[in-house]
Design a protein around this motif. Structure first.
Motif, PDB file in Angstrom:
ATOM      1  N   HIS A  33       0.884  -1.271   0.070  1.00 27.95           N
ATOM      2  CA  HIS A  33       0.049   0.049  -0.026  1.00 27.95           C
ATOM      3  C   HIS A  33       0.935   1.304   0.035  1.00 27.95           C
ATOM      4  CE1 HIS A  33      -3.641  -2.621   0.578  1.00 27.95           C
ATOM      5  NE2 HIS A  33      -2.824  -3.113   1.688  1.00 27.95           N
ATOM      6  N   ARG A  57      -8.568   1.080  12.332  1.00 21.19           N
ATOM      7  CA  ARG A  57      -8.968  -0.413  11.858  1.00 21.19           C
ATOM      8  C   ARG A  57     -10.131  -0.085  10.636  1.00 21.19           C
ATOM      9  NH1 ARG A  57      -9.839  -4.752  14.829  1.00 21.19           N
ATOM     10  NH2 ARG A  57      -9.088  -3.896  16.692  1.00 21.19           N
ATOM     11  N   ALA A  60      -7.906   0.620   7.558  1.00 21.83           N
ATOM     12  CA  ALA A  60      -7.402  -0.544   7.040  1.00 21.83           C
ATOM     13  C   ALA A  60      -8.491  -1.666   6.410  1.00 21.83           C
ATOM     14  CB  ALA A  60      -6.604  -1.383   8.327  1.00 21.83           C
ATOM     15  N   ALA A  61      -9.664  -1.632   6.885  1.00 19.74           N
ATOM     16  CA  ALA A  61     -10.723  -2.650   6.287  1.00 19.74           C
ATOM     17  C   ALA A  61     -11.104  -1.967   5.106  1.00 19.74           C
ATOM     18  CB  ALA A  61     -11.787  -2.624   7.225  1.00 19.74           C
ATOM     19  N   ALA A  65      -6.565  -4.099   4.236  1.00 21.98           N
ATOM     20  CA  ALA A  65      -5.071  -4.411   5.053  1.00 21.98           C
ATOM     21  C   ALA A  65      -5.351  -4.738   6.367  1.00 21.98           C
ATOM     22  CB  ALA A  65      -4.343  -3.003   4.779  1.00 21.98           C
ATOM     23  N   GLY A  66      -4.299  -5.061   7.357  1.00 25.87           N
ATOM     24  CA  GLY A  66      -4.220  -5.376   8.560  1.00 25.87           C
ATOM     25  C   GLY A  66      -4.354  -4.230   9.127  1.00 25.87           C
ATOM     26  N   THR A  67      -4.896  -4.037  10.552  1.00 28.25           N
ATOM     27  CA  THR A  67      -4.830  -2.845  11.035  1.00 28.25           C
ATOM     28  C   THR A  67      -3.123  -2.389  11.450  1.00 28.25           C
ATOM     29  OG1 THR A  67      -6.778  -2.964  12.081  1.00 28.25           O
ATOM     30  CG2 THR A  67      -5.554  -1.396  13.116  1.00 28.25           C
ATOM     31  N   MET A  68      -2.430  -3.387  12.001  1.00 27.48           N
ATOM     32  CA  MET A  68      -1.077  -3.107  12.200  1.00 27.48           C
ATOM     33  C   MET A  68      -0.239  -2.643  11.286  1.00 27.48           C
ATOM     34  SD  MET A  68      -1.596  -3.216  15.488  1.00 27.48           S
ATOM     35  CE  MET A  68       0.228  -2.645  15.984  1.00 27.48           C
ATOM     36  N   SER A  69      -0.534  -3.215   9.992  1.00 24.94           N
ATOM     37  CA  SER A  69       0.082  -2.782   8.908  1.00 24.94           C
ATOM     38  C   SER A  69       0.097  -1.432   8.527  1.00 24.94           C
ATOM     39  CB  SER A  69      -0.100  -3.683   7.629  1.00 24.94           C
ATOM     40  OG  SER A  69      -1.452  -3.345   7.009  1.00 24.94           O
TER      41      SER A  69
END
Length: 242
Positions: A33, A57, A60-61, A65-69
């Motif tokens: 991303h 969050r 990311a959704a 993507a994952g939130t932590m990424s």
């Protein structure tokens, strides 16, 4: 007041790092991303659901993507907000330069700012939290200060006028949105009752001046005409010199 560390930089936010040109990607697998993609997703989310819906969050959704990424691109929500504000500031249509009629140029600038805030209703609420100027915001500020140059006002006064007029526009757009929302929920019976109440207040000398002002026929004007009238009054008052 903004907190600063021993280096003088804003705590938790490094403007130099935030607005530095993007580095060339290193060899190897390209990033999944980009900061620009994340910012665009956050702006779209705020446009659709309001500023309160913008969380790491949720963004990311939105991009899958994952939130932590996300934290490898944007360190926190506060930084994301700075990016969002500067992103939409890039939509501000700026002419190549001042026309020579500073009053007309200033009206045009703040009409554009109102249009920008109406496209992005979350922007007025976000601006008080802005702590640094990105390149798009700086370009808009540079143009406004160039427009004000012929007034002969010093740089500090011109900057104050820019801030005050921007605050007026943000407040006015917030009021417009609130009135539009209320109009859909208010029926004719309410307006009739309000008119009877104010007429009674005027006749019985309970706040007669306020009642007179609120019931005086002032004619109807379009939202654009109302904004222009108020903006002209603001400009004339703020730029008047002794």
């Amino acid at each position: 007041m903004t907190r600063t560390g021993t280096s003088g930089r804003t705590a938790g936010l490094d403007p130099e790092a935030l607005w530095a040109p993007a580095e060339r990607p290193r060899r190897g697998r390209p990033p999944a991303h980009s900061r620009a993609e994340i910012t665009a997703a956050a702006v779209a989310l705020a446009d659709a659901e309001g500023l309160g819906a913008v969380t790491m969050r949720a963004v990311a959704a939105r991009i899958g993507a994952g939130t932590m990424s996300l934290y490898s691109y944007v360190p926190d929500k506060e930084t994301l907000l700075e990016l969002m504000i500067d992103e939409v500031a890039g939509e501000h249509r700026l002419p190549p330069g001042p026309s020579g009629d500073w009053h007309a140029d200033l009206r045009h600038f703040f009409r554009e700012q109102r249009a920008l805030m109406r496209r992005h209703p979350w922007l007025p609420a976000a601006l008080p939290a802005q702590r640094t100027f990105g390149p798009n915001t700086l370009a808009a500020l540079e143009h406004a200060l160039a427009v004000l140059a012929p007034t002969g006002l010093g740089a500090p006064a011109a900057l104050e006028i820019f801030s005050l007029l921007s605050g007026f526009v943000a407040s006015h757009v917030t009021h417009e949105h609130a009135q539009e929302a209320a109009a859909g929920a208010t029926d004719r019976a309410f307006h009739d009752a309000q008119a009877r109440y104010l007429r009674s207040a005027a006749v019985t000398d309970v706040c007669p001046k306020a009642a007179e002002a609120l019931t005086a026929p002032g004619g109807t004007s379009s939202p654009d005409a109302t904004f222009d009238r108020l903006l002209n009054r603001m400009i004339d008052g703020l730029t008047a010199t002794d």
